[in-house]
Design a protein around this motif. Structure first.
Motif, PDB file in Angstrom:
ATOM      1  N   SER A   1       0.522  -1.321   0.021  1.00 21.91           N
ATOM      2  CA  SER A   1      -0.063   0.054  -0.290  1.00 21.91           C
ATOM      3  C   SER A   1       0.627   1.233  -0.124  1.00 21.91           C
ATOM      4  O   SER A   1       0.168   2.037  -0.913  1.00 21.91           O
ATOM      5  CB  SER A   1      -0.765   0.501   0.992  1.00 21.91           C
ATOM      6  OG  SER A   1      -1.718  -1.277   0.818  1.00 21.91           O
TER       7      SER A   1
ATOM      8  N   ASP B   1       0.661   4.364  -2.710  1.00 19.74           N
ATOM      9  CA  ASP B   1       1.000   5.734  -2.044  1.00 19.74           C
ATOM     10  C   ASP B   1       1.721   6.479  -2.690  1.00 19.74           C
ATOM     11  O   ASP B   1       1.413   6.982  -3.152  1.00 19.74           O
ATOM     12  CB  ASP B   1       0.651   5.384  -0.159  1.00 19.74           C
ATOM     13  CG  ASP B   1       0.545   6.975  -0.326  1.00 19.74           C
ATOM     14  OD1 ASP B   1       0.541   8.124  -0.620  1.00 19.74           O
ATOM     15  OD2 ASP B   1      -0.602   6.749   0.447  1.00 19.74           O
TER      16      ASP B   1
ATOM     17  N   ASP C   1     -11.650  -1.737   1.569  1.00 21.75           N
ATOM     18  CA  ASP C   1     -10.865  -1.708   2.542  1.00 21.75           C
ATOM     19  C   ASP C   1     -11.176  -1.558   3.762  1.00 21.75           C
ATOM     20  O   ASP C   1     -11.665  -1.832   4.757  1.00 21.75           O
ATOM     21  CB  ASP C   1      -9.405  -0.600   2.683  1.00 21.75           C
ATOM     22  CG  ASP C   1      -8.304  -0.878   1.727  1.00 21.75           C
ATOM     23  OD1 ASP C   1      -7.700  -2.086   1.654  1.00 21.75           O
ATOM     24  OD2 ASP C   1      -7.117   0.316   1.566  1.00 21.75           O
TER      25      ASP C   1
ATOM     26  N   TRP D   1      -8.041   7.048   2.290  1.00 23.44           N
ATOM     27  CA  TRP D   1      -7.553   5.863   1.853  1.00 23.44           C
ATOM     28  C   TRP D   1      -6.831   5.389   2.972  1.00 23.44           C
ATOM     29  O   TRP D   1      -6.737   4.272   4.116  1.00 23.44           O
ATOM     30  CB  TRP D   1      -6.494   5.576   0.808  1.00 23.44           C
ATOM     31  CG  TRP D   1      -6.069   4.731   0.294  1.00 23.44           C
ATOM     32  CD1 TRP D   1      -6.387   3.048   0.221  1.00 23.44           C
ATOM     33  CD2 TRP D   1      -5.056   4.329  -1.150  1.00 23.44           C
ATOM     34  NE1 TRP D   1      -5.818   2.625  -0.063  1.00 23.44           N
ATOM     35  CE2 TRP D   1      -4.786   2.925  -0.798  1.00 23.44           C
ATOM     36  CE3 TRP D   1      -4.108   5.293  -1.014  1.00 23.44           C
ATOM     37  CZ2 TRP D   1      -3.448   2.832  -0.997  1.00 23.44           C
ATOM     38  CZ3 TRP D   1      -3.109   4.819  -1.852  1.00 23.44           C
ATOM     39  CH2 TRP D   1      -3.068   3.629  -1.898  1.00 23.44           C
TER      40      TRP D   1
ATOM     41  N   ARG E   1      -7.161   2.600   5.641  1.00 22.30           N
ATOM     42  CA  ARG E   1      -6.103   1.329   5.317  1.00 22.30           C
ATOM     43  C   ARG E   1      -5.443   1.353   7.109  1.00 22.30           C
ATOM     44  O   ARG E   1      -4.665  -0.299   7.265  1.00 22.30           O
ATOM     45  CB  ARG E   1      -5.233   2.096   4.545  1.00 22.30           C
ATOM     46  CG  ARG E   1      -4.438   2.367   4.462  1.00 22.30           C
ATOM     47  CD  ARG E   1      -3.522   2.614   3.015  1.00 22.30           C
ATOM     48  NE  ARG E   1      -1.955   2.321   3.202  1.00 22.30           N
ATOM     49  CZ  ARG E   1      -1.801   3.607   2.237  1.00 22.30           C
ATOM     50  NH1 ARG E   1      -2.654   4.372   1.171  1.00 22.30           N
ATOM     51  NH2 ARG E   1       0.049   4.526   2.676  1.00 22.30           N
TER      52      ARG E   1
ATOM     53  N   THR F   1      -4.327  -4.159  -3.320  1.00 20.94           N
ATOM     54  CA  THR F   1      -3.441  -3.350  -3.787  1.00 20.94           C
ATOM     55  C   THR F   1      -2.599  -4.082  -4.774  1.00 20.94           C
ATOM     56  O   THR F   1      -2.737  -2.685  -5.722  1.00 20.94           O
ATOM     57  CB  THR F   1      -2.932  -3.321  -2.305  1.00 20.94           C
ATOM     58  OG1 THR F   1      -4.164  -3.895  -1.464  1.00 20.94           O
ATOM     59  CG2 THR F   1      -2.122  -2.283  -2.544  1.00 20.94           C
TER      60      THR F   1
END
Length: 264
Positions: A15, A19, A52, A99, A103, A139
């Motif tokens: 993740s 990101d 998520d 997000w 998460r 993901t």
């Protein structure tokens, strides 16, 4: 997997890598089309945030998750796209904040889950490690779509081991999703990891076999590439059939990706 810590750690790393890929994009770049028809980069991240959040509810509030299932059953063909569309209407800053918040909350909830816990999902119930693996799989797969849209490359890592494992374990689910009876005989799957090490599953003497690169197998079970473009080999008619229908994600069979050079 008795201790889910390693896959939860890998989910966080996956993740964070994605990101970093999108954090510096400008608003126009967030509207870049991705290989998923009708989905921009914003839709991809919104979908990850949506799932998520759903996973967080499944882990922390079984009754609340049943309400989400009821909503999905009421709109079986559209609820995923509707969730992505709703999230994509946010500004990039709002979407990134949501997000990251959700998460992080899911990471905390998975680490706090009781040993042996099982959680409801849109497919079969899942243990903590399986839930984390499913989130890592999505993901990674949606991150590939984002990277392709940006012309970026995300080299394969050892984190693919979790995705390969769930791809093998969902063999019977893939058959059932297509209205087919799963073969009684277990398959042998022999994959080569990104570092050249062998990843093997199933009995050594199985007559139905699948071999090839782990990356290609993961691309297949997440339907990010057509079988014709992958270096996977099947021995036996049942194994050959599986490579045509494999999917590691919950829900109805996807359309998959066309072979390279074929118009969608």
């Amino acid at each position: 997997m008795s201790d889910p810590t390693s896959v939860i750690d890998d989910l966080r790393e996956e993740s964070e890598e994605l990101d970093a890929l999108v954090a510096m994009l400008n608003p126009e770049e967030w509207r870049t089309a991705t290989p998923a028809p009708g989905w921009t980069i914003a839709h991809q991240i919104a979908h990850l945030n949506w799932t998520d959040r759903a996973a967080l509810v499944a882990v922390t509030d079984a009754d609340g998750f049943q309400a989400l299932v009821d909503r999905a059953l009421a709109a079986p063909g559209t609820f995923v796209d509707e969730g992505a569309e709703e999230g994509a209407r946010q500004t990039p800053a709002e979407l990134l904040t949501a997000w990251r918040k959700d998460r992080a909350a899911l990471d905390e909830a998975l680490r706090a889950a009781a040993p042996g816990a099982r959680f409801p999902w849109y497919g079969p119930p899942m243990a903590t490690a399986s839930m984390a693996t499913a989130r890592l799989m999505e993901t990674w797969a949606h991150g590939l779509d984002v990277a392709e849209a940006l012309g970026a490359t995300r080299p394969p890592t050892g984190r693919l081991r979790h995705i390969a494992r769930i791809g093998v374990r969902t063999r019977d689910f893939a058959y059932a999703a297509h209205g087919l009876t799963p073969p009684a005989e277990p398959f042998r799957v022999e994959l080569t990891g990104p570092g050249g090490d062998p990843w093997t599953y199933g009995p050594e003497d199985a007559t139905q076999r699948v071999t090839g690169p782990a990356l290609d197998f993961c691309l297949l079970v997440t339907q990010r590439a057509h079988r014709a473009d992958l270096a996977l080999t099947a021995e036996g008619p049942d194994a050959d059939r599986w490579l045509d229908i494999a999917q590691a994600f919950a829900g109805p069979p996807g359309a998959g990706r066309p072979p390279k050079g074929t118009a969608e």
